[in-house]
Design an enzyme around this catalytic site. Structure first.
Site, PDB file in Angstrom:
ATOM      1  N   ASP A 102      10.595   5.896  11.288  1.00 62.06           N
ATOM      2  CA  ASP A 102       9.325   5.331  10.842  1.00 62.06           C
ATOM      3  C   ASP A 102       8.249   6.363  11.140  1.00 62.06           C
ATOM      4  O   ASP A 102       8.059   6.754  12.283  1.00 62.06           O
ATOM      5  CB  ASP A 102       9.065   4.041  11.638  1.00 62.06           C
ATOM      6  CG  ASP A 102       8.142   3.088  10.923  1.00 62.06           C
ATOM      7  OD1 ASP A 102       7.138   3.553  10.362  1.00 62.06           O
ATOM      8  OD2 ASP A 102       8.420   1.873  10.938  1.00 62.06           O
ATOM      9  N   ASP A 196       4.566   4.681   7.097  1.00 63.05           N
ATOM     10  CA  ASP A 196       3.706   3.563   7.467  1.00 63.05           C
ATOM     11  C   ASP A 196       2.354   3.645   6.753  1.00 63.05           C
ATOM     12  O   ASP A 196       1.737   4.709   6.702  1.00 63.05           O
ATOM     13  CB  ASP A 196       3.487   3.612   8.989  1.00 63.05           C
ATOM     14  CG  ASP A 196       2.772   2.403   9.534  1.00 63.05           C
ATOM     15  OD1 ASP A 196       3.298   1.291   9.358  1.00 63.05           O
ATOM     16  OD2 ASP A 196       1.691   2.563  10.137  1.00 63.05           O
ATOM     17  N   GLU A 236       5.310   2.342   2.508  1.00 58.56           N
ATOM     18  CA  GLU A 236       4.741   1.004   2.646  1.00 58.56           C
ATOM     19  C   GLU A 236       3.335   0.994   2.056  1.00 58.56           C
ATOM     20  O   GLU A 236       2.464   1.716   2.523  1.00 58.56           O
ATOM     21  CB  GLU A 236       4.656   0.604   4.126  1.00 58.56           C
ATOM     22  CG  GLU A 236       4.125  -0.814   4.305  1.00 58.56           C
ATOM     23  CD  GLU A 236       3.404  -1.055   5.627  1.00 58.56           C
ATOM     24  OE1 GLU A 236       3.423  -2.181   6.096  1.00 58.56           O
ATOM     25  OE2 GLU A 236       2.799  -0.111   6.182  1.00 58.56           O
ATOM     26  N   HIS A 309       9.000  -6.762  10.374  1.00 64.11           N
ATOM     27  CA  HIS A 309       8.427  -6.979  11.714  1.00 64.11           C
ATOM     28  C   HIS A 309       6.971  -7.446  11.673  1.00 64.11           C
ATOM     29  O   HIS A 309       6.402  -7.726  12.719  1.00 64.11           O
ATOM     30  CB  HIS A 309       8.529  -5.679  12.509  1.00 64.11           C
ATOM     31  CG  HIS A 309       7.716  -4.584  11.900  1.00 64.11           C
ATOM     32  ND1 HIS A 309       8.036  -3.997  10.690  1.00 64.11           N
ATOM     33  CD2 HIS A 309       6.562  -4.001  12.292  1.00 64.11           C
ATOM     34  CE1 HIS A 309       7.115  -3.109  10.382  1.00 64.11           C
ATOM     35  NE2 HIS A 309       6.222  -3.076  11.339  1.00 64.11           N
ATOM     36  N   ASP A 310       6.374  -7.477  10.495  1.00 65.68           N
ATOM     37  CA  ASP A 310       4.982  -7.925  10.355  1.00 65.68           C
ATOM     38  C   ASP A 310       4.887  -9.307   9.715  1.00 65.68           C
ATOM     39  O   ASP A 310       3.777  -9.828   9.529  1.00 65.68           O
ATOM     40  CB  ASP A 310       4.187  -6.964   9.452  1.00 65.68           C
ATOM     41  CG  ASP A 310       4.006  -5.581  10.056  1.00 65.68           C
ATOM     42  OD1 ASP A 310       3.977  -5.461  11.288  1.00 65.68           O
ATOM     43  OD2 ASP A 310       3.882  -4.614   9.269  1.00 65.68           O
TER      44      ASP A 310
HETATM   45  O1  TEU Z   1       1.364  -2.160   8.653  1.00 66.31           O
HETATM   46  C1  TEU Z   1       0.448  -1.782   7.660  1.00 66.31           C
HETATM   47  C2  TEU Z   1      -0.421  -2.788   7.110  1.00 66.31           C
HETATM   48  O2  TEU Z   1      -1.049  -2.473   6.122  1.00 66.31           O
HETATM   49  C3  TEU Z   1      -0.869  -4.048   7.810  1.00 66.31           C
HETATM   50  O3  TEU Z   1      -1.860  -4.641   7.032  1.00 66.31           O
HETATM   51  C4  TEU Z   1       0.143  -5.078   8.021  1.00 66.31           C
HETATM   52  O4  TEU Z   1       0.352  -5.767   6.842  1.00 66.31           O
HETATM   53  C5  TEU Z   1      -0.282  -5.941   9.153  1.00 66.31           C
HETATM   54  O5  TEU Z   1       0.880  -6.283   9.792  1.00 66.31           O
HETATM   55  C6  TEU Z   1      -1.141  -7.125   8.836  1.00 66.31           C
HETATM   56  O6  TEU Z   1      -0.648  -8.332   9.399  1.00 66.31           O
HETATM   57  C7  TEU Z   1       1.951  -1.096   9.351  1.00 66.31           C
HETATM   58  C8  TEU Z   1       3.041  -1.552  10.302  1.00 66.31           C
HETATM   59  O7  TEU Z   1       4.085  -2.140   9.582  1.00 66.31           O
HETATM   60  C9  TEU Z   1       2.455  -2.457  11.346  1.00 66.31           C
HETATM   61  O8  TEU Z   1       3.427  -2.965  12.228  1.00 66.31           O
HETATM   62  C10 TEU Z   1       1.423  -1.659  12.112  1.00 66.31           C
HETATM   63  O9  TEU Z   1       0.787  -2.494  13.035  1.00 66.31           O
HETATM   64  C11 TEU Z   1       0.400  -1.027  11.181  1.00 66.31           C
HETATM   65  O10 TEU Z   1       0.995  -0.358  10.083  1.00 66.31           O
HETATM   66  C12 TEU Z   1      -0.401   0.008  11.920  1.00 66.31           C
HETATM   67  O11 TEU Z   1       0.399   1.125  12.169  1.00 66.31           O
END
Ligand code: TEU
Length: 530
Positions: A102, A196, A236, A309-310
């Site tokens: 990542d 990311d 992403e 994970h989000d």
């Molecule tokens: O997430 C990117 C992102 O655009 C965020 O809006 C995400 O949707 C967020 O979880 C909103 O609830 C990435 C990673 O996947 C995330 O885990 C990180 O916290 C974030 O980047 C910052 O690096």
């Protein structure tokens, strides 16, 4: 295993996402580690994975669980050593699997030596974004985007949080430093990267954080030429539309292999607010998926995913955690993973892991903690806060992987860093291994079936577009035609096709029935014999 000599082998690959902190702990620290992943490689291979995407394992103060990187070339000691990492890459390779790292492109941790040097006006000063004024913009996790630094005597910019200062991609030295870090991991044998928060790297600060800057595609092309054509790049982009996807992933193109697109999230979130859910608008979701399937045919590539994970757990979101747990978990997988794209399965999804209920004080995720604070301050009712977290908190996906019905679900011999979900007693690898009717066994059958070329390359056609409960589509290639029929409701529904004429290749119920049973999924071959 896809034939990796084929230039587009990654189209028929299956990816398994691991959140290392929550996967498997071998030391009793209560947090997962690399050795824990290596110990479970047979499990991941038997599921049908070709690539394993690791959420960040770099040195980090863990304000955002590793998405705040303090050194792009060091494994965080809580996860192990570089030797453990090499062993993981080798052991995965022995099982024909590759590792995807990542890469957090947009920002570093505020404790990264680059940022520390920048604060004191050192040579990394222009690695970050500074201003004399605060225009009041707000970061993704709810803090102000501009943070005053007494040391620097200026504000610095953080799209996500003050712990995560944004890198200044306009600076060529930043780009070169990031590409060099990526090459470091390629030399350690990784197959590629999940990138990311891609669109954030090129900004138009004059119009706020959601405004994409003009240089994004140029940066990605520069990255591709720095890394070479074989490296698998998954981007992403939570805001991507079809037009963006076609530029990112044009066949034979010079940017990304595939993107994660998040449009599916719009069909059960009120007005785009992640904390307020509404019942799934299935016709809307179907139309959306059809638009992407049709729009990318022969012209681009996407991942297929139900959670990460989000995101909340999909059984809790679009399925049923109770009576129809197994049926809904398997139906959702069938609906998603026989579309055109590369499946990305998030750890525990293959067991039907669910959302979790925790005391407000037990939440760890930065975004959730900020939300709780803001809601309390606004005088919100604690039950309502708890309900919103239960539906949407990122911690739902981050509870420990459920391996056994035993203490701490077999995840650790110590105190788990986040509470184990109580349903580990019946939702766990060991129990599901023993039950041929489990979600786990179904996932294995589904991912095996998906190896057929019709699912990678075939045409997509939406059927019964207006049906409010059933998602049905046909995949076809040459003379082969396969229909997927999925009942998204907890009650029996007539099949839009009446009595089916074809041969059942896979289904999540025993025996036949005229009606589609609650959360029933059927994969039917319509191919004429002879
Ligand atoms: O997430 C990117 C992102 O655009 C965020 O809006 C995400 O949707 C967020 O979880 C909103 O609830 C990435 C990673 O996947 C995330 O885990 C990180 O916290 C974030 O980047 C910052 O690096």
């Amino acid at each position: 295993m896809p034939d990796r000599t084929r230039p587009d082998w990654w189209k028929s690959a299956v990816i398994y996402q691991i959140y290392p902190k929550s996967f498997a702990d071998t030391t009793g620290s209560g947090q997962g580690d690399l050795a824990g992943i290596t110990a479970h490689l047979d499990y991941i291979r038997d599921l049908g994975a070709d690539l394993i995407w690791l959420s960040p394992v770099y040195l980090s103060p863990q304000k955002d669980n590793g998405y705040d990187v303090a050194d792009f070339r060091t494994i965080d000691p809580r996860y192990g050593t570089m030797e453990d990492f090499r062993r993981l890459v080798r052991s995965a390779g022995d099982r024909s699997m590759g590792i995807v790292m990542d890469m957090v492109l947009n920002h570093t941790s505020s404790v990264h030596p680059w940022f520390q040097d920048a604060l004191t006006g050192g040579e990394h000063r222009d690695f970050y974004i500074w201003s004399d004024t605060d225009d009041g913009s707000v970061s993704v996790f709810g803090d102000p985007a501009w943070t005053w630094s007494p040391e620097a005597g200026r504000y610095y910019y953080g799209s996500f949080s003050p712990h995560q200062p944004d890198l200044n991609w306009q600076n060529r030295r930043v780009r070169q430093a990031v590409f060099a870090a990526m090459r470091f991991w390629l030399e350690a044998g990784v197959a590629g990267f999940r990138l990311d928060a891609v669109p954030y790297i090129s900004k138009d600060l004059a119009c706020g954080r959601r405004c994409q800057g003009p240089d994004l595609h140029a940066y990605l092309r520069e990255m591709r030429s720095a890394l070479g054509p074989e490296v698998v790049l998954l981007g992403e982009d939570t805001e991507a539309d079809l037009e963006d996807a076609l530029i990112y992933t044009e066949p034979g193109g010079s940017e990304l292999n595939m993107i994660f697109e998040f449009g599916i999230e719009d069909y059960d979130r009120r007005g785009g607010d992640k904390w307020h859910t509404k019942p799934l608008d299935l016709p809307g979701l179907k139309a959306h998926l059809a638009r992407w399937q049709e729009g990318l045919e022969g012209r681009g590539w996407m991942t297929l995913f139900l959670t990460n994970h989000d995101m909340p757990r999909i059984v809790s979101r679009w399925g049923n955690e109770g009576r129809w747990h197994t049926q809904s978990a398997t139906m959702l997988a069938t609906a998603a993973y026989l579309l055109r794209g590369t499946p990305v399965i998030y750890q525990g999804e293959e067991l039907g892991m669910t959302n979790t209920k925790m005391p407000l004080g037990a939440y760890d995720d930065l975004e959730s903690v900020n939300y709780i604070r803001a809601q309390k301050k606004a005088g919100a009712d604690p039950d309502q806060i708890a309900a919103a977290l239960y539906g949407s908190s990122r911690d739902n996906a981050r509870t420990p992987m459920q391996w056994t019905p035993g203490p701490a679900a077999g995840f650790t011999t110590g105190q788990p860093w986040l509470p184990v979900n109580k349903n580990a007693e019946w939702i766990n690898v060991q129990s599901e291994e023993e039950d041929p009717a489990s979600v786990l066994h179904y996932y294995r059958r589904l991912l095996t079936l998906r190896r057929r070329p019709v699912f990678t390359d075939g045409h997509f056609e939406l059927e019964a577009a207006e049906d409010p409960h059933v998602f049905a589509y046909v995949r076809s290639l040459g003379s082969e035609r396969i229909r997927i029929e999925c009942n998204f409701s907890g009650s029996p529904k007539p099949s839009p096709f009446g009595e089916d004429q074809g041969r059942l290749l896979l289904g999540n119920y025993e025996g036949s029935s005229d009606l589609l049973r609650p959360y029933e999924a059927r994969v039917i071959s319509l191919t004429q014999a002879g």
